[in-house]
Design a protein around this motif. Structure first.
Motif, short mmCIF file in Angstrom:
data_model
loop_
_atom_site.label_atom_id
_atom_site.label_comp_id
_atom_site.label_asym_id
_atom_site.label_seq_id
_atom_site.Cartn_x
_atom_site.Cartn_y
_atom_site.Cartn_z
N PHE A 1 33.84 -29.30 29.68
CA PHE A 1 33.94 -29.85 28.33
C PHE A 1 35.25 -30.63 28.18
O PHE A 1 36.23 -30.34 28.87
CB PHE A 1 33.92 -28.72 27.29
N PRO A 2 35.28 -31.61 27.26
CA PRO A 2 36.52 -32.35 27.03
C PRO A 2 37.58 -31.57 26.27
O PRO A 2 38.72 -32.02 26.17
CB PRO A 2 36.06 -33.58 26.23
N GLY A 3 37.23 -30.41 25.74
CA GLY A 3 38.22 -29.61 25.01
C GLY A 3 37.60 -28.36 24.42
O GLY A 3 36.42 -28.06 24.63
N HIS A 4 38.42 -27.62 23.66
CA HIS A 4 37.98 -26.38 23.01
C HIS A 4 36.75 -26.59 22.12
O HIS A 4 35.82 -25.77 22.12
CB HIS A 4 39.10 -25.84 22.10
N THR A 5 36.78 -27.67 21.32
CA THR A 5 35.78 -27.86 20.28
C THR A 5 34.36 -27.83 20.83
O THR A 5 33.48 -27.16 20.29
CB THR A 5 36.03 -29.19 19.53
N SER B 1 29.57 -28.69 14.78
CA SER B 1 31.04 -28.64 14.86
C SER B 1 31.66 -29.99 14.53
O SER B 1 31.08 -31.05 14.79
CB SER B 1 31.48 -28.20 16.26
N LEU B 2 32.86 -29.92 13.97
CA LEU B 2 33.61 -31.13 13.61
C LEU B 2 35.09 -30.85 13.72
O LEU B 2 35.57 -29.83 13.22
CB LEU B 2 33.24 -31.55 12.18
N MET B 3 35.82 -31.72 14.41
CA MET B 3 37.27 -31.60 14.49
C MET B 3 37.85 -32.00 13.14
O MET B 3 37.66 -33.12 12.67
CB MET B 3 37.84 -32.50 15.59
N PHE B 4 38.54 -31.05 12.50
CA PHE B 4 39.05 -31.24 11.15
C PHE B 4 40.53 -30.92 11.15
O PHE B 4 40.93 -29.76 11.27
CB PHE B 4 38.29 -30.31 10.20
N MET B 5 41.35 -31.95 11.04
CA MET B 5 42.80 -31.78 11.04
C MET B 5 43.25 -31.57 9.60
O MET B 5 42.95 -32.39 8.72
CB MET B 5 43.48 -33.01 11.64
N ILE B 6 43.98 -30.49 9.36
CA ILE B 6 44.25 -30.11 7.97
C ILE B 6 45.71 -29.75 7.71
O ILE B 6 46.39 -29.17 8.55
CB ILE B 6 43.36 -28.93 7.53
N LYS C 1 27.94 -35.33 9.95
CA LYS C 1 29.37 -35.06 9.87
C LYS C 1 29.83 -34.95 8.41
O LYS C 1 30.65 -34.08 8.07
CB LYS C 1 30.16 -36.14 10.60
N ILE C 2 29.31 -35.81 7.55
CA ILE C 2 29.69 -35.75 6.15
C ILE C 2 29.18 -34.45 5.51
O ILE C 2 29.89 -33.80 4.74
CB ILE C 2 29.19 -36.99 5.38
N ARG C 3 27.97 -34.04 5.86
CA ARG C 3 27.44 -32.77 5.35
C ARG C 3 28.31 -31.59 5.80
O ARG C 3 28.56 -30.65 5.05
CB ARG C 3 26.00 -32.56 5.81
N THR C 4 28.75 -31.66 7.06
CA THR C 4 29.60 -30.59 7.57
C THR C 4 30.91 -30.53 6.80
O THR C 4 31.38 -29.44 6.43
CB THR C 4 29.89 -30.80 9.07
N ILE C 5 31.52 -31.68 6.54
CA ILE C 5 32.76 -31.71 5.77
C ILE C 5 32.53 -31.19 4.34
O ILE C 5 33.32 -30.40 3.82
CB ILE C 5 33.35 -33.13 5.73
N SER D 1 30.00 -21.03 13.08
CA SER D 1 29.66 -19.79 12.41
C SER D 1 30.87 -18.86 12.27
O SER D 1 30.84 -17.91 11.49
CB SER D 1 28.55 -19.06 13.18
N LYS D 2 31.93 -19.15 13.03
CA LYS D 2 33.16 -18.35 12.99
C LYS D 2 34.36 -19.27 12.75
O LYS D 2 34.27 -20.48 12.88
CB LYS D 2 33.35 -17.60 14.31
N VAL D 3 35.51 -18.65 12.44
CA VAL D 3 36.71 -19.42 12.13
C VAL D 3 37.58 -19.57 13.36
O VAL D 3 37.98 -18.59 13.99
CB VAL D 3 37.53 -18.73 11.01
N ARG D 4 37.88 -20.83 13.71
CA ARG D 4 38.78 -21.12 14.82
C ARG D 4 39.78 -22.19 14.40
O ARG D 4 39.42 -23.22 13.86
CB ARG D 4 38.02 -21.59 16.05
#
Length: 348
Positions: free
Chosen positions: A136-140, A151-156, A186-190, A291-294
């Motif tokens: 994989f290219p990363g954790h996500t 899944s969506l990479m969300f910088m906060i 992606k918009i629905r996920t956000i 489904s879980k928090v990461r």
């Protein structure tokens, strides 16, 4: 979750040749952190004791065989391996990458079984962790496969939230990857994560254009006119507060982002360059839609300063706090949706 239970916070140790172990250990060297959660590090007590001495820290570890044995008020370590590990700070090493994966694999398994409540991942080296088990290219992407969901990479941060339509995709492939279906997903996920993880009832979202100046009405590429604009209009016609596409070059400089609950960028650097410029050291990478928090810090392994006792722990500490906050918000949302009368202040 019962109110008197401590949140079990699992931590994957990341690449041991980088700064991950330093920021993890420095965070929990502050005993006040144990008032907020019960940390469970997936690694090995021997190597962590060595690293503790390296960084001149005073914390003590409680070695355990299983997350269920974790003790509140202690820094718990699940011994994922028993053998000695040779650390060479700042070097790329596939053997160290193997230990990074073993830690991540064990922590993810615990998360799936509800043996931990939240996962915070220390940085990996994306080259040395590659194997038959991790392609994989990363954790996500790995966590998306293991945990399911969109899944969506969300910088906060508290004041800025940036999501990505595409994350680890080569620049030459961006336009072909972005489709109306992807945009809507992606918009629905956000929208869902802003509601259930950040307590925002009617999210307002800005979408950045794909091309310079959002294509200048088709003069600089047609993707914004033919793909982004019709999809955004379709969503807004349904009552969603989705706006754009906005020209990315001026959007952040004019502080327009402050008018929205979240911003969705078309590709990795379009979103992460301004985010890290405005928030570096305070930002958190949250994988929305699972489904879980990461969560994780907003930086990588920083090999250039590894082992020098110079790493800034602020982003990792923020990742811990944000993970806890999101978990609590999600539990609250679940309770309210399952017991809607509570929302009206009525007894049931």
């Amino acid at each position: 979750m019962k109110q008197d239970e401590m949140i079990k916070l699992g931590i994957s140790i990341g690449d041991l040749n980088g700064i991950g172990s330093e920021i993890v250990l420095k965070t929990f060297d502050d005993s006040r952190m144990l008032d907020f959660c019960t940390p469970i590090i997936f690694a090995n007590t021997k190597i962590l004791n060595f690293l503790k001495k390296q960084y001149k820290l005073s914390l003590h570890f409680q070695g355990i065989d299983h997350p269920s044995n974790a003790i509140d008020g202690k820094v718990n370590v699940v011994n994922v391996w028993k053998e000695n590990v040779n650390i060479n700070f700042g070097e790329e090493d596939t053997k160290i990458g193997e230990y990074a994966f073993r830690s991540l694999e064990a922590a993810t398994a615990a998360l799936k079984k509800d043996e931990i409540d939240v996962l915070v991942t220390a940085p990996i080296n994306k080259a040395t962790i590659q194997s038959d088990k991790f392609k994989f290219p990363g954790h996500t992407d790995y966590l998306a496969r293991e945990l399911g969901g969109e899944s969506l990479m969300f910088m906060i941060t508290d004041n800025l939230k940036v999501g990505l339509l595409t994350d680890h995709v080569a620049l030459k492939d961006i336009a072909s990857v972005i489709t109306p279906d992807l945009i809507e997903k992606k918009i629905r996920t956000i929208q869902e994560t802003l509601k259930k993880d950040f307590r925002i009832r009617k999210p307002k979202i800005a979408v950045l254009g794909i091309n310079p100046h959002s294509g200048d009405n088709g003069l600089i590429g047609k993707e914004d006119e033919e793909v982004l604009k019709p999809t955004i209009k379709k969503l807004r016609d349904k009552g969603d507060l989705v706006f754009g596409p906005y020209a990315a070059d001026s959007f952040f400089g004019t502080k327009n982002y402050k008018n929205f609950d979240a911003v969705i960028a078309s590709y990795h650097d379009q979103g992460l360059v301004p985010f890290k410029t405005l928030s570096f050291g305070r930002g958190v990478n949250f994988t929305a839609g699972l489904s879980k928090v990461r969560t994780s810090p907003d930086h990588g392994t920083a090999f250039e300063i590894a082992g020098k006792n110079e790493a800034n722990l602020n982003s990792f500490k923020e990742a811990v706090f944000k993970g806890i906050e999101i978990y609590k918000a999600r539990e609250e949302y679940k309770e309210l949706t399952e017991n809607p009368l509570k929302k009206q202040g009525k007894k049931i």
